[in-house]
Scaffold this active site. Structure first.
Site: not given
Length: 173
Positions: A9-10, A31, A33, A124
């Site tokens: 998890d960023i 996502g 973002d 994307y």
């Protein structure tokens, strides 16, 4: 220089700047973002709204903008917009620009560490191996040798694909 690949998890990254794979409005989305906006709290949305909008965009494809990180444990969020693969005439150029502009913003703001997601590899639709090749090649440039660079890859499949590309680059480098 250190480039690390992590499956995780960023929003939990312990770095100076987290890169958000954003959409051009910078108002949150799905996502990574959505996860970054949720973890950062309303302060991030407020900071994004302060970025001047032009033609319905706060951040055009391939560019990057920086904001404070809200409730995240990092100092900055660098928002970048990668290409929508099937709609872009130059997806490679746009993806490279997204990474390059994010790295340059980090250096400009005296960051020593940065965490990236796999930009454009979700909805994307960017082909994973090609995206990894572009990202890892750019991040390996001597210009960025002062930065510790981490890639937070959201699942085992993505992590294994990026690891394969990283190994290939090590073997040819």
């Amino acid at each position: 220089m250190a480039i690390k690949l992590l499956c995780g998890d960023i929003t939990q990254a312990n770095v100076d700047a987290i890169v958000n794979a954003a959409n051009p409005s910078l108002l949150g989305g799905g996502g990574v973002d959505g996860a970054i906006h949720e973890a950062a709290g309303p302060e991030l949305l407020t900071a994004c709204l302060e970025i001047k909008e032009s033609h319905g965009m706060r951040c055009p494809f391939g560019e990057a903008k920086i904001t404070p990180a809200g409730k995240l444990s990092t100092q900055y969020v660098i928002h970048t917009v990668g290409p929508i693969y099937m709609r872009s005439n130059t997806p490679q150029k746009t993806l490279l620009s997204a990474y390059r502009n994010s790295l340059n913003l980090a250096l400009h703001h005296k960051c020593q560490s940065i965490a990236f997601p796999a930009i454009s590899c979700g909805v994307y639709g960017y082909p994973i191996l090609e995206a990894a090749q572009i990202a890892l090649t750019e991040c390996s440039r001597a210009k960025y040798s002062e930065l510790t660079i981490e890639f937070y890859l959201f699942d085992k499949h993505m992590f294994e694909a990026w690891s394969q590309v990283a190994q290939s680059l090590e073997n040819t480098g």
